[in-house]
Design a protein around this motif. Sequence first.
Motif, short mmCIF file in Angstrom:
data_model
loop_
_atom_site.label_atom_id
_atom_site.label_comp_id
_atom_site.label_asym_id
_atom_site.label_seq_id
_atom_site.Cartn_x
_atom_site.Cartn_y
_atom_site.Cartn_z
N LYS A 195 0.81 -1.22 0.00
CA LYS A 195 0.00 0.00 0.00
C LYS A 195 0.85 1.27 0.00
O LYS A 195 0.32 2.36 -0.22
N LEU A 196 2.14 1.13 0.27
CA LEU A 196 3.01 2.30 0.24
C LEU A 196 3.13 2.82 -1.20
O LEU A 196 3.12 2.03 -2.14
N PRO A 197 3.27 4.14 -1.35
CA PRO A 197 3.53 4.66 -2.70
C PRO A 197 4.80 4.02 -3.28
O PRO A 197 5.70 3.63 -2.54
N ASP A 198 4.85 3.91 -4.60
CA ASP A 198 5.94 3.18 -5.27
C ASP A 198 7.33 3.61 -4.82
O ASP A 198 8.16 2.77 -4.45
N GLN A 199 7.61 4.91 -4.86
CA GLN A 199 8.95 5.38 -4.51
C GLN A 199 9.25 5.10 -3.03
O GLN A 199 10.36 4.66 -2.69
N CYS A 200 8.28 5.32 -2.20
CA CYS A 200 8.44 5.08 -0.77
C CYS A 200 8.74 3.60 -0.52
O CYS A 200 9.64 3.26 0.25
N ARG A 201 7.99 2.72 -1.18
CA ARG A 201 8.19 1.27 -1.03
C ARG A 201 9.58 0.86 -1.52
O ARG A 201 10.27 0.07 -0.88
N LEU A 202 10.01 1.42 -2.65
CA LEU A 202 11.33 1.09 -3.19
C LEU A 202 12.44 1.53 -2.23
O LEU A 202 13.36 0.77 -1.94
N ILE A 203 12.33 2.75 -1.74
CA ILE A 203 13.34 3.26 -0.82
C ILE A 203 13.37 2.43 0.45
O ILE A 203 14.45 2.07 0.95
N PHE A 204 12.21 2.08 0.97
CA PHE A 204 12.14 1.25 2.17
C PHE A 204 12.78 -0.10 1.92
O PHE A 204 13.55 -0.61 2.74
N HIS A 205 12.50 -0.70 0.78
CA HIS A 205 13.08 -2.00 0.41
C HIS A 205 14.61 -1.91 0.34
O HIS A 205 15.32 -2.77 0.90
N LEU A 206 15.10 -0.89 -0.33
CA LEU A 206 16.55 -0.74 -0.47
C LEU A 206 17.22 -0.55 0.89
O LEU A 206 18.30 -1.08 1.13
N SER A 207 16.54 0.16 1.78
CA SER A 207 17.10 0.42 3.10
C SER A 207 17.01 -0.79 4.02
O SER A 207 18.00 -1.20 4.63
N ARG A 208 15.82 -1.37 4.11
CA ARG A 208 15.60 -2.41 5.12
C ARG A 208 15.90 -3.82 4.63
O ARG A 208 16.37 -4.65 5.40
N VAL A 209 15.64 -4.11 3.38
CA VAL A 209 15.88 -5.46 2.86
C VAL A 209 17.29 -5.58 2.31
O VAL A 209 18.04 -6.49 2.67
N GLU A 210 17.67 -4.64 1.44
CA GLU A 210 19.02 -4.70 0.86
C GLU A 210 20.07 -4.04 1.75
O GLU A 210 21.26 -4.13 1.47
#
Length: 83
Positions: free
Chosen positions: A20-35
């Motif tokens: 449900k997060l906006p695309d850019q927000c979700r991508l940034i979160f993924h890069l920070s927390r997952v990667e």
Amino acid sequence: AADRAELSDFQRHLQQSLEKLPDQCRLIFHLSRVEQLPYKEIAARLGLSVKTVEVQIGRALKRLRISLADFLTLLFIIHGILQ
């Protein structure tokens, strides 16, 4: 078995909240927390300022806290009642 079901429910709810997060927000979160990339590297990759990355992470965390709060409260209530 109940713990696995609760974990599965939580993971499903978390995934739905992330989607449900906006695309850019979700991508940034993924890069920070997952990667686990540092903010500076995320900013460089996406052509953003570090401040923008910080703000987006803050927004993601706030939305996730709100989204998951009801789920976790319910889970704790149910778990407490069943114990």
